[in-house]
Enzyme design. Structure first.
Site, PDB file in Angstrom:
ATOM      1  N   THR A 238       0.957  -0.946   0.087  1.00 29.20           N
ATOM      2  CA  THR A 238       0.057   0.012  -0.047  1.00 29.20           C
ATOM      3  C   THR A 238       0.906   1.264  -0.045  1.00 29.20           C
ATOM      4  OG1 THR A 238      -1.486  -1.190   1.104  1.00 29.20           O
ATOM      5  CG2 THR A 238      -1.903   1.081   1.218  1.00 29.20           C
ATOM      6  N   CYS A 326      35.686   4.833  13.958  1.00 29.86           N
ATOM      7  CA  CYS A 326      34.580   4.788  15.015  1.00 29.86           C
ATOM      8  C   CYS A 326      33.224   5.246  14.788  1.00 29.86           C
ATOM      9  CB  CYS A 326      35.170   5.536  16.246  1.00 29.86           C
ATOM     10  SG  CYS A 326      37.047   5.682  16.674  1.00 29.86           S
TER      11      CYS A 326
END
Ligand SMILES: *Cc1c(COP(=O)(O)O)cnc(C)c1O
Length: 393
Positions: A238, A326
């Site tokens: 949908t 990181c």
């Protein structure tokens, strides 16, 4: 510290006010399912088709060539897996680049496990592919060339029209991940010979979780999501009408304002780039000096860890990003920065700042004050930098 200066628009953008207002009625008033027949559903259907026209117009595509998806990653997956499945009897070779977004690279890895062969084109120090290398990589069994329009980290824009011409000459489909480019750079799928193009709402001031794929008429592609008959059976589910309406509105606004915004963003960008390079010793610009996204700045600073820079910037209310390991949540620094030839150290000391039309010159001035001070502070703690200072005395 609350974020006051948002310079990470390549990660995501704020939804524009005009877009937000356009979307609101589709949650509580016009919430009908576009596939139903009654009045409230017909409103959704109408909104859906209007947005399709808006997206098509922005790319110079035909309306029937636009399919809505749940974002850039889905569009990229659909393009690669959809073409691979549809074309595997013709060949199993795909050409892409080393600097693609993970939505492309990890999909390629998946296809490799399923017997496809992938050639990853290298890039030069500015992040551009070589057309000669591309031509040499083409084989009889090549079914797809997928090269991103503009890079999300360093902003480099590829010679898309030339790549399209080469693909066409060899009868190979050409897909481009244009997620960073749409709304920021002029795109004409016809003139550029693009067969498939991915785009995403949240990189151009529409909501997250909505995207689209352009598929040229006549291109055979298998669907990724099976189910209902939505999107001409190419993408079941949908329709996300609110998201779709937002995407249509955002892309229309971006295209209307492109000339003005491009000029403004280049002014802000170059002020930031020149200011930083002038004020910070041992700094360098990553990416192409001219063929780059209007809002993209990417630097490497020697003797610095990207992560510490981000934290100190955040403590001043400034949001930016880094290609350091990181921040990307992995052990290696950015594959893009390594591909343009940066050492691990230089890649770790990278900083990306990406601007949008709602950023201001004042914000750039504040960053030009804060960032050099932050870098100086971090370098005070770097033994390697202190060594250099001593040597230079
Ligand atoms: C953000 C991005 C994607 C992924 O888009 P989503 O809508 O977040 O799934 C793909 N490619 C590039 C170049 C991007 O910048």
């Amino acid at each position: 510290m609350e974020t006051k200066i948002y310079f990470d628009n390549a990660a995501t953008t704020a939804v524009r006010k005009e877009v937000y207002e356009e979307i609101l009625p589709y949650f509580m008033q016009s919430y009908g399912n576009a596939s139903s027949v009654y009045t409230i559903a017909r409103k959704s259907k109408k909104a859906l088709e209007k947005a399709r026209e808006q997206v098509a117009k922005a790319l110079n595509a035909d309306t029937e060539e636009i399919y809505f998806t749940a974002g850039g990653s889905e569009s990229d997956n659909m393009a690669l897996k959809g073409i691979a499945e549809a074309m595997e009897t013709k060949g199993k070779h795909i050409i892409t680049t080393k600097i693609e977004h993970h939505a492309i690279l990890h999909t390629c890895e998946y296809l490799q496990k399923r017997g496809f062969e992938i050639t990853y084109l290298s890039v030069d120090e500015y992040g551009k592919i070589s057309l000669e290398e591309l031509k040499k990589a083409i084989r009889k069994d090549t079914i797809l060339i997928s090269v991103m329009f503009a890079n999300n980290e360093i902003g480099t824009i590829q010679p898309i029209k030339e790549i399209g011409a080469i693909a066409k000459e060899h009868g190979i489909y050409f897909h481009t991940d244009a997620v960073q480019a749409v709304g920021h750079v002029k795109i004409d799928v016809k003139e550029m010979n693009i067969d498939l193009l991915s785009l995403s709402g949240h990189k151009l001031c529409a909501p997250k979780g909505i995207g689209a794929i352009y598929i040229k008429k006549g291109v055979t592609i298998h669907p990724l999501i099976h189910g209902g008959a939505q999107e001409k059976r190419k993408r079941a589910g949908t329709e996300n009408i609110a998201g779709i309406v937002g995407l249509g509105k955002a892309i229309e606004l971006a295209n209307e304002e492109m000339e003005k915004n491009t000029e403004y963003l280049i002014f802000l960008r170059d002020k930031l780039i020149n200011g930083i390079l002038e004020k910070v010793p041992y700094s360098k610009l990553n990416g192409h000096p001219k063929d780059r996204l209007p809002g993209n700045c990417n630097f490497s600073f020697d003797f610095i860890e990207g992560e510490s820079m981000l934290l100190l910037l955040d403590s001043k209310g400034i949001a930016a990003s880094s290609g350091s390991a990181c921040s990307a949540g992995s052990s290696d620094p950015s594959h893009v920065l390594l591909a343009i030839g940066l050492s691990h150290e230089k890649a770790h000391g990278s900083l990306r700042m990406t601007l949008e039309h709602d950023n201001t010159e004042k914000e750039v001035e504040i960053v030009l004050q804060e960032l050099p001070a932050i870098i100086a502070k971090l370098r005070e703690m770097s033994p390697a930098y202190q060594e250099i200072l001593k040597k230079n005395k």
